[in-house]
Design a protein around this motif. Structure first.
Motif, short mmCIF file in Angstrom:
data_model
loop_
_atom_site.label_atom_id
_atom_site.label_comp_id
_atom_site.label_asym_id
_atom_site.label_seq_id
_atom_site.Cartn_x
_atom_site.Cartn_y
_atom_site.Cartn_z
N THR A 1 0.83 -1.21 0.00
CA THR A 1 0.00 0.00 0.00
C THR A 1 0.86 1.26 0.00
OG1 THR A 1 -1.79 -1.14 1.16
CG2 THR A 1 -1.80 1.26 1.24
N TYR B 1 -14.95 -2.91 -3.91
CA TYR B 1 -13.63 -3.46 -4.22
C TYR B 1 -13.04 -2.68 -5.39
CZ TYR B 1 -9.95 -6.84 -5.21
OH TYR B 1 -8.74 -7.44 -5.40
N LEU C 1 -14.20 -1.69 6.55
CA LEU C 1 -13.85 -1.18 5.22
C LEU C 1 -14.50 -2.01 4.12
CD1 LEU C 1 -10.06 -0.27 5.66
CD2 LEU C 1 -12.01 1.29 5.50
N TYR D 1 -11.35 -0.43 -1.81
CA TYR D 1 -10.29 -1.13 -1.09
C TYR D 1 -9.72 -2.26 -1.94
CZ TYR D 1 -13.48 -5.05 -0.37
OH TYR D 1 -14.32 -6.10 -0.58
N PRO E 1 -10.58 -3.89 8.88
CA PRO E 1 -10.86 -4.49 7.57
C PRO E 1 -12.33 -4.85 7.36
CG PRO E 1 -8.88 -5.45 8.53
CD PRO E 1 -9.53 -4.62 9.59
N LEU F 1 -8.80 5.90 0.90
CA LEU F 1 -8.91 4.87 -0.12
C LEU F 1 -9.99 5.20 -1.15
CD1 LEU F 1 -8.52 1.64 2.07
CD2 LEU F 1 -6.79 2.76 0.63
N THR G 1 -4.71 -3.01 1.00
CA THR G 1 -5.10 -1.88 1.83
C THR G 1 -5.79 -2.33 3.12
OG1 THR G 1 -7.22 -1.61 0.67
CG2 THR G 1 -5.33 -0.38 -0.19
N LEU G 2 -6.43 -3.50 3.08
CA LEU G 2 -7.01 -4.04 4.30
C LEU G 2 -5.91 -4.40 5.30
CD1 LEU G 2 -9.85 -6.37 2.94
CD2 LEU G 2 -10.04 -4.00 3.74
N ALA H 1 -10.80 4.98 5.17
CA ALA H 1 -11.92 4.88 4.23
C ALA H 1 -11.95 6.10 3.30
CB ALA H 1 -13.24 4.77 5.00
#
Length: 298
Positions: free
Chosen positions: A96, A188, A182, A266, A179, A259, A270-271, A256
């Protein structure tokens, strides 16, 4: 009715083992099996898996602190949790940072994040986050100047170790909420055809979010009951968990927004980054409560 309840209980146990298998190296029984839909449904147990990782790290920390200084014990504990998870979240953090560290376009960022090579942004981000976590945990373990004279008589070291172990378990648990939230809040952003875990590319249900919150609440309640049983100050624990919850909530909200602006959603990487960042924020909040800065007037 009892049969239906038993089948439901068995399914929930399977979902927990699926989550444990996905996020750690821990082997699970062969009877668990696998169905693609379970990978999304098991999101409710992400915090419980985090608690297992935190407990493993806490056991290593408690054991090694009997032999080595705080920093060495902390590093060994961190190494144990990284090995247990296979560096899953740390890898996501590095990717990331590489993809979003520069001012590149969305499509270019996604390409960079798929590159297995570690770039300068990824190395810096990984070093800073891991270094800060080691510094925070070492600071939690070490008595402050005003406590040094009483360290032997009042067992300050043992008390600080207890608070550090609780911070470790609780932060690993709470950071796994990020996660889940998110995945619920964002679409996605990656390539669906190349996604490694396709069930996690669709939004989790509110039921899974509620389940994750219940797991987090159960761990929190367990810590409160344990602290009350041994006669330690429960209000201090509530204060630490309260500030840490606020820090994790703000960190998740910021992730959030960031991203959504940079990627439109996400990705798996990134999670992992969200978990690492919120874990650090939680530990920083615990440190601020357990070892608050005392300003000295000169």
């Amino acid at each position: 009715m009892l049969r239906s309840f038993g089948q439901r209980l068995l399914l929930e146990l399977r979902l927990f083992f699926i989550a444990l298998q996905f996020f750690t190296r821990v082997p699970v029984p062969a009877w668990v099996g696998f169905q693609p839909g379970w990978l999304q449904a098991c999101a409710r147990y992400f915090p419980l898996v985090g608690a297992c990782v935190g407990v493993a790290g806490a056991v290593v920390l408690a054991t090694t602190s009997l032999v080595w200084p705080p920093l060495v014990a902390v590093l060994l504990s961190m190494a144990a949790t990284v090995w247990m998870t296979g560096g899953f979240h740390e890898d996501g953090l590095a990717d990331t940072c590489d993809g979003l560290g520069g001012s590149v376009s969305r499509d270019r960022a996604l390409i960079i994040m798929k590159d297995s090579r570690l770039g300068s942004y990824g190395a810096l981000g990984l070093a800073l986050v891991l270094g800060l976590k080691a510094a925070v945990l070492s600071s939690l373990l070490a008595p402050v100047l005003g406590e040094l004279n009483e360290a032997e008589s009042s067992h300050v070291h043992q008390v600080l170790l207890g608070w550090t172990l609780m911070a470790l378990v609780w932060s690993h648990t709470t950071s796994r909420l990020a996660p889940v939230l998110l995945i619920r809040a964002l679409p996605y952003a990656g390539d669906l055809d190349q996604a490694k875990a396709k069930p996690l590319t669709t939004r989790v249900s509110w039921g899974s979010v509620l389940g994750a919150l219940l797991c987090w609440g159960a761990v929190s309640l367990g810590l409160v009951l344990w602290v009350d049983r041994i006669g330690w100050p429960v209000p201090t624990l509530w204060l630490a968990m309260g500030w840490a919850t606020l820090a994790v909530a703000l960190g998740t909200w910021w992730m959030a927004r960031w991203l959504r602006r940079r990627l439109g959603g996400y990705t798996g990487d990134t999670l992992g980054a969200a978990q690492q960042i919120t874990e650090l924020l939680s530990l920083l909040a615990w440190l601020a409560v357990v070892h608050p800065v005392t300003w000295v007037r000169w």
